[in-house]
Design an enzyme around this catalytic site. Structure first.
Site, PDB file in Angstrom:
ATOM      1  N   SER A 226      34.849  33.893  37.436  1.00 27.53           N
ATOM      2  CA  SER A 226      35.572  33.426  38.608  1.00 27.53           C
ATOM      3  C   SER A 226      34.630  32.995  39.727  1.00 27.53           C
ATOM      4  O   SER A 226      33.908  32.025  39.574  1.00 27.53           O
ATOM      5  CB  SER A 226      36.552  34.500  39.073  1.00 27.53           C
ATOM      6  OG  SER A 226      37.489  33.954  39.944  1.00 27.53           O
ATOM      7  N   ASP A 436      45.432  30.991  32.804  1.00 31.70           N
ATOM      8  CA  ASP A 436      44.947  31.278  34.157  1.00 31.70           C
ATOM      9  C   ASP A 436      45.233  30.112  35.090  1.00 31.70           C
ATOM     10  O   ASP A 436      45.023  28.956  34.734  1.00 31.70           O
ATOM     11  CB  ASP A 436      43.439  31.537  34.105  1.00 31.70           C
ATOM     12  CG  ASP A 436      42.837  31.747  35.491  1.00 31.70           C
ATOM     13  OD1 ASP A 436      43.491  32.398  36.319  1.00 31.70           O
ATOM     14  OD2 ASP A 436      41.715  31.275  35.724  1.00 31.70           O
ATOM     15  N   HIS A 502      42.834  34.894  33.300  1.00 29.69           N
ATOM     16  CA  HIS A 502      41.591  34.823  34.067  1.00 29.69           C
ATOM     17  C   HIS A 502      40.524  35.744  33.496  1.00 29.69           C
ATOM     18  O   HIS A 502      39.352  35.411  33.466  1.00 29.69           O
ATOM     19  CB  HIS A 502      41.904  35.217  35.512  1.00 29.69           C
ATOM     20  CG  HIS A 502      40.846  34.908  36.495  1.00 29.69           C
ATOM     21  ND1 HIS A 502      40.513  33.634  36.856  1.00 29.69           N
ATOM     22  CD2 HIS A 502      40.042  35.722  37.229  1.00 29.69           C
ATOM     23  CE1 HIS A 502      39.563  33.659  37.775  1.00 29.69           C
ATOM     24  NE2 HIS A 502      39.252  34.926  38.014  1.00 29.69           N
TER      25      HIS A 502
END
Length: 543
Positions: A226, A436, A502
């Site tokens: 991320s 995600d 994610h």
């Protein structure tokens, strides 16, 4: 500020590898013997109300504070940096571990927790894993995703993780920048940009390798998730440029510094090129594998698409001027106008197949993160890890998140750091779960297509090939790769992980381990076990 943080954090939650040959070297030394059989008299230092004892035993320095004994490691090239380490047995007592702090001067202290590989650690690569946020602890990755143990119900215990990346690698989990997780600062010291954070990580790596020289000859890989898509290029660039400077230094000019064998960068569901990635939000939300909106031509999707031109205009200004005065407005607008509506649907933006009840599941939609806070704040956990019992652990620090946001760091173009690295032979893996929305797979594939390097033309011409895991032969996603020769994983590789959100190692643990194991071994991802056996003219049992 709370409203700002709530908008930013869902987008920017984030999350590296070296090999560690085992020899007859003592791992951390016998601390119990060191405390009982001192070769030198101990020195007592009074700091506030704390008594700190220091001593030297058989050439190693030790200290005792908060009733915890640490080994201290210094480095001639880093006068203001030192490692303060202990040897825990939590999480996976079957492997050697180290935990503690990188102490920077007297004001910054970065927490780390290291695990040797379960299998042949002497031959395994070393991975540095980073979560993002910015402001989220890499312990999230450890206890929720890829570490050797998983957090148990209500944070009362931890359980064995059979699909840990430590099956194939030696892994360091580092809490950075300062004030993230167990990391802490004295006074008002803070870090609010990725490049500044990167220099601290480089110093940590040099001290770590100085303490464990057996790792110096093995490959090193940076893995991040991320917002780690911002961290990883900056850290890799710092390592690469320090390597170049070291190579040019006259003999003896850099005492103790070693060339770090940076072999690859791995970014999972990252934010790296926000100009391209933010523009992809309507496409992923309306036409993706797991769309947020039922009608791709409906009013919600039409409204999202109208926001893209302004977002791109602001992002281009940030890219051109690289100033917080241009980057903060870009970050604010794109997050609020493109990500905000998706958050408001009540979906879990980290996995849009799920709904999110923040009153029960927390701001980040996973109750397990609250369990992690509980377990990490147990007195026994702190003592075992060498942590001051007065410190409070939080999976994510909103003040750090806000500090980065107010510098516009999340709107900066970190992809521009990568072509030089790729051209020098450092391999690049971008993988993304297709459920995600925080850092969606569409945008990740697009920015990799636009990355200018000698592999770009070849990569753009590639088509998606199926990825099948070796252990069970199950379809796990799609692969595009350039620079390989059919027997390697490639120099620039993109993987779309099917039915994962994610946090890919959480949603698809078996596939995640297959992906990372093959990448680290530089084995193609597009061949199944039978095909590999045929290609290599060897029996299937040899795979």
């Amino acid at each position: 500020m709370r409203a700002l943080a709530t908008t930013l954090l869902p987008l920017l939650l984030a999350a590296t590898a070296l090999a560690i040959p085992a020899g007859d070297q003592v791992f951390l030394g016998d601390l119990s013997r060191a405390t009982k059989d001192l070769k030198h008299a101990a020195q007592s230092i009074y700091k506030g109300e704390q008594t700190i004892m220091r001593w030297v035993d058989q050439g190693k320095e030790f200290m005792k504070q908060h009733d915890i004994t640490y080994e201290l490691v210094s480095h001639p090239a880093f006068g203001e940096h030192s490692l303060r380490m202990t040897e825990p047995t939590l999480c996976d007592s079957s492997v050697k571990q180290a935990s503690g702090y990188l102490d920077i001067a007297d004001d910054k202290h970065l927490f780390f927790w290291f695990f040797e590989a379960r299998n042949q650690p002497e031959d395994a690569p070393l991975v540095l894993w980073l979560n993002g946020g910015p402001g989220c602890s890499s312990t999230t990755g450890l206890l929720f995703e890829l570490g050797p143990c998983r957090i148990g119900t209500d944070g009362k215990n931890v359980t064995h993780n059979p699909h840990s990346w430590t099956e194939s690698a030696n892994v360091i989990f580092l809490d950075q920048p300062v004030n993230v997780g167990y990391s802490y600062a004295e006074g008002s010291t803070s870090v609010n940009t990725s490049p500044v954070a990167a220099e601290d990580v480089y110093a940590f790596l040099e001290l770590f390798l100085a303490r464990f020289p057996k790792f110096q000859r093995t490959s090193f890989h940076i893995a991040a998730e991320s917002y780690g898509g911002m961290y990883a290029p900056a850290i890799a660039s710092a390592v690469h440029h320090n390597n170049l400077a070291l190579a040019k230094s006259p003999a003896g000019a850099a005492p103790g510094l070693v060339h770090i064998n940076l072999a690859s960068i791995m970014i999972g569901n990252g934010i790296t090129d926000p100009l391209v990635q933010m523009a992809s939000v309507p496409d992923a939300a309306c036409d993706g594998e797991f769309p947020v909106y039922d009608d791709p031509d409906g009013p919600q999707c039409q409204a999202l698409r109208t926001k893209v031109p302004t977002c791109q205009r602001l992002m281009k200004a940030c890219y051109n001027f690289d100033s917080k005065f241009t980057c903060v407005p870009a970050l604010m607008y794109c997050n609020s106008q493109l990500m905000g509506p998706i958050v408001q649907t009540g979906r879990n933006i980290y996995d849009v197949r799920r709904s999110c009840d923040r009153s029960k599941d927390g701001d980040l939609c996973y109750k397990e993160l609250q369990w992690i806070d509980t377990w990490m704040n147990l007195p026994a956990t702190k003592k075992a890890l060498g942590v001051n019992p007065a410190l409070d652990f939080a999976s994510c620090n909103m003040e750090v998140n806000q500090a980065f946001a107010l510098q516009g760091d999340g709107a900066r173009n970190r992809a521009k750091l990568l072509p030089e690295l790729v051209e020098s032979g450092i391999r690049l893996l971008i993988y993304a779960g297709d459920a995600d929305m925080a850092c969606n797979y569409v945008g990740n594939e697009r920015w990799l297509e636009s990355l200018e390097s000698k592999f770009q033309t070849e990569f753009v011409k590639t088509t998606k090939q199926p990825w099948v895991t070796l252990s069970k032969g199950g379809f796990s996603g799609w692969v595009r790769s350039a620079g390989g020769d059919g027997f390697t994983a490639g120099n620039v590789t993109y993987v779309q992980v099917h039915a994962a959100g994610h946090m890919v190692p959480f949603d698809q643990p078996e596939a995640s381990l297959d992906l990372i194991s093959r990448w680290l071994a530089d084995v193609p991802l597009t061949l199944n076990a039978a095909a590999m056996a045929a290609e290599m003219d060897m029996p299937l049992s040899g795979i």
